[in-house]
Design an enzyme around this catalytic site. Structure first.
Site, PDB file in Angstrom:
ATOM      1  N   GLY B 155       0.718  -1.269   0.098  1.00 19.90           N
ATOM      2  CA  GLY B 155       0.128   0.068  -0.025  1.00 19.90           C
ATOM      3  C   GLY B 155       0.782   1.174   0.186  1.00 19.90           C
ATOM      4  O   GLY B 155       2.054   1.398  -0.379  1.00 19.90           O
ATOM      5  N   ASP B 194       6.105  -3.037   0.540  1.00 18.30           N
ATOM      6  CA  ASP B 194       6.720  -3.980   0.627  1.00 18.30           C
ATOM      7  C   ASP B 194       7.599  -4.258  -0.909  1.00 18.30           C
ATOM      8  O   ASP B 194       8.689  -4.738  -0.772  1.00 18.30           O
ATOM      9  CB  ASP B 194       5.690  -5.032   0.959  1.00 18.30           C
ATOM     10  CG  ASP B 194       4.482  -5.214  -0.044  1.00 18.30           C
ATOM     11  OD1 ASP B 194       4.227  -4.094  -0.842  1.00 18.30           O
ATOM     12  OD2 ASP B 194       3.607  -5.962  -0.252  1.00 18.30           O
ATOM     13  N   GLY B 222      -1.567  -9.107  -5.868  1.00 17.73           N
ATOM     14  CA  GLY B 222      -1.449  -7.940  -6.608  1.00 17.73           C
ATOM     15  C   GLY B 222      -0.467  -7.801  -7.551  1.00 17.73           C
ATOM     16  O   GLY B 222       0.277  -8.798  -7.513  1.00 17.73           O
ATOM     17  N   GLU B 243       2.840   1.813  -9.592  1.00 19.89           N
ATOM     18  CA  GLU B 243       1.553   1.230  -9.533  1.00 19.89           C
ATOM     19  C   GLU B 243       1.164   0.662 -10.779  1.00 19.89           C
ATOM     20  O   GLU B 243       0.567   0.887 -11.542  1.00 19.89           O
ATOM     21  CB  GLU B 243       0.534   2.108  -9.266  1.00 19.89           C
ATOM     22  CG  GLU B 243       0.321   2.374  -7.737  1.00 19.89           C
ATOM     23  CD  GLU B 243       0.348   1.309  -6.864  1.00 19.89           C
ATOM     24  OE1 GLU B 243      -0.265   0.250  -7.286  1.00 19.89           O
ATOM     25  OE2 GLU B 243       0.601   1.366  -5.540  1.00 19.89           O
ATOM     26  N   GLU B 265      -4.079  -5.025 -12.962  1.00 23.16           N
ATOM     27  CA  GLU B 265      -4.349  -5.885 -11.831  1.00 23.16           C
ATOM     28  C   GLU B 265      -5.663  -6.524 -12.079  1.00 23.16           C
ATOM     29  O   GLU B 265      -6.132  -7.765 -11.352  1.00 23.16           O
ATOM     30  CB  GLU B 265      -4.345  -5.090 -10.681  1.00 23.16           C
ATOM     31  CG  GLU B 265      -4.122  -5.822  -9.197  1.00 23.16           C
ATOM     32  CD  GLU B 265      -3.726  -5.096  -8.411  1.00 23.16           C
ATOM     33  OE1 GLU B 265      -2.350  -4.711  -8.217  1.00 23.16           O
ATOM     34  OE2 GLU B 265      -4.438  -4.575  -7.221  1.00 23.16           O
TER      35      GLU B 265
END
Lengths: 388, 388
Positions: B155, B194, B222, B243, B265
């Site tokens: 996130g 992460d 993800g 992203e 995604e």
């Protein structure tokens, strides 16, 4: 012996001096204290760096604009004397060369365009050399020397090597342009990709000043993108970067000149829009101007083509924002002539596809005539001159 | 007084010392000359920086590995003594916490997993603190202290502030995680996204060592991406970057949890693949493992779903390559379990959509178990410790 520097050399031989000069050039006027803070250097280092630059006339002290801090001695801001030196910037399109004479602050003093009768290096170089000579003659009227030449070319350009690796618009392959132009003009030459040059101008003298992460997206004959990440223009490990025009936006979409299908450029470049307008309206529009006129007359099918292009551009910009999280995206290029026909779609598609706080990226437009591309080339010459 | 440094402090208080130590840590063993060259510092500065680090035991001189240059004095390489300090890294998924104890060279010495019964900070933090205590007990057996804790969370994570702004997987909003974890464990805490943590581990200790521009793409629950540009991990002006999962790849494609349609995604995550396999086969597969089993059994419709996911991933990677021109893209993540079902499509779609020399970007896979994500968290703690 700074005061005895020859007119054409820059008396800042240390990285610190080059950095301080750049800071004042892009943010000035600044007090020495402020310049030190911004450059992350000690006030003593700044004082040492500034002295020879003042003696050589590149920096001037604004005695009239004295800043009186609440504590401490009053401080005179220093600024760059833009009139101290001139630079030439050239941008070659397929049809013409645009040349500008700028001052050290990259303000355009003279602008010229000359048509090209052919695109081979052998045809382009003499025209470019003549244009530079014309601008050098103009420069004599200003009483200062021209200290560098920048040339901006679309395609894969290796700035460090001074070579155009491949320019599809000009059909050039491995042209050692910097060396050839140095020979023809006697000036130090910087060669760069045209979108990167425009990005340099925005970073140093335009809407990118003070931003460490931003993007310039150009729409028109091609769709280009200049990226600044961590305060530096991205060049890519293999010379390719910023190819937003070849970000795949429509799987199995229209064929692109690069060999793939559905690239942004295959949907939203001038040629793609013109071809699609012909296809959906049956009207034999010859070029982007005629396609635009048809849409402006209210032809709904033509307008839908622009709307689709806007959506694709918005998605492409969202891809940039989602990957890099820039503070700002500046949309520019000659394609902005049609901006009223797709601005809403760009914005809506961007907002829909931007992820989370990436949507906080500011998207603004900045109509730039071709002279601004040439100014970008001059900006790269100024960078070379100040040792950046 | 370097030799009297307390065990937990790092005797490199200057940027140069921190830089030299990092250079030896990531590239060592190196002679002082080689370290100076790589770090762009003078040999004298290196000698000054190295001495206290040797005295404190963080660097050791490899007397046995003496390098005899053709000219000049023989030089002993220096290397980091990995066993000199330990670090803890934690990765929180929705279901469990994975913890590792690593040495200073980020080699895993002990690994543990504990299940989570809930996802709120109130439920996760005590479990994490217990796990850290367990690893601290293990550390006693090594006879050196644990000098930092890294925590990796999916996130929008603000590393500088030590806060998780928003984690959709955990449903966290504005959790001051570093402060809470410091209070619970007594260790200095580094919190990071992460995928960025994994990218740090690759940059310092893995397939990214020595590269200034590379990307890590993770596939699984993800689709994430860590980017290194100009030698630094990209964080984005507003906390969002990398992203790739929300790069729009299929206009009007399947709806995505972010609110848009056709994101990568929404086509290629484990959940998207599972849902699509259910839809096209009519078989009520419960999760990614069952979907994968069905495809492996030869169900052509299920296999086509993986093929489509692979194409979308390849296009997403091409978008990264065309925009940034990285030297290498490392594909990883638990989704690699299905790699045989979409590797060809990733490669074909990437090759088709990569523009010009961007295709020279090397795409390699690196299967990483969840422990490697926790190791990434430890790598961020090591960065903090050495002052980077």
């Amino acid at each position: 012996m700074p005061s005895s520097s020859p007119a054409g050399t820059f008396p800042a031989h240390t990285p610190a001096a080059s950095q301080i000069f750049t800071t004042v050039l892009t943010h000035g006027p600044l007090t020495r204290q402020e310049a030190a803070r911004r450059a992350g250097l000690s006030p003593a280092a700044v004082t040492r760096a500034v002295r020879p630059l003042i003696e050589a006339g590149f920096l001037v002290e604004d005695a009239g604009a004295e800043v009186r801090p609440a504590l401490g001695r009053p401080a005179n801001p220093v600024r760059v004397d833009g009139g101290r030196a001139l630079f030439v910037g050239l941008k070659a399109t397929g049809d013409e060369i645009i040349g500008v004479l700028t001052d050290l602050c990259c303000r355009i003093r003279v602008a010229r365009r000359v048509p090209l009768s052919g695109r081979s290096p052998r045809e382009v170089l003499p025209v470019a050399a003549d244009l530079v000579r014309e601008l050098l003659t103009e420069a004599e009227g200003f009483g200062v020397r021209v200290l560098g030449l920048g040339i901006a070319v679309a395609g894969d350009v290796d700035r460090a090597a001074g070579a155009v690796r491949r320019s599809p618009f000009l059909d050039w392959h491995d042209v050692p342009l910097a060396g050839l132009a140095e020979e023809a003009t006697g000036l130090p030459v910087t060669v760069d990709n045209d979108v990167r040059a425009l990005t340099v101008a925005e970073q140093w003298f335009g809407d990118g000043v003070g931003l460490s992460d931003f993007a310039v997206v150009t729409v028109g004959a091609g769709i280009g993108c200049g990226l600044v990440v961590h305060g530096r223009v991205v060049s890519g490990a293999h010379g390719v970067a910023g190819e937003i025009g070849h970000v795949p936006v429509v799987p199995d979409g229209p064929p692109c000149h690069c060999g793939d299908r559905g690239c942004l450029e295959a949907v939203a470049s001038d040629a793609a829009i013109t071809a699609r307008v012909r296809e959906v309206t049956g009207v034999a529009v010859a070029d982007a101007t005629e396609a635009l006129a048809l849409a402006r007359e209210g032809d709904a099918r033509a307008r839908a083509v622009y709307a689709r292009a806007g959506e694709a551009i918005g998605r492409g910009i969202a891809a940039v924002a989602n990957l890099l999280g820039p503070e700002r995206v500046i949309i520019s290029g000659e394609g902005l002539a049609a901006y009223d026909l797709f601005a809403g779609q760009i914005r809506d598609a961007f907002t829909a596809a931007a992820f989370g706080s990436a949507a906080r990226c500011e998207v603004r437009t900045r109509p730039l005539p071709f002279e601004e591309w040439a100014r970008g080339a001059a900006a790269t010459a100024i960078q070379t001159f100040v040792g950046r």
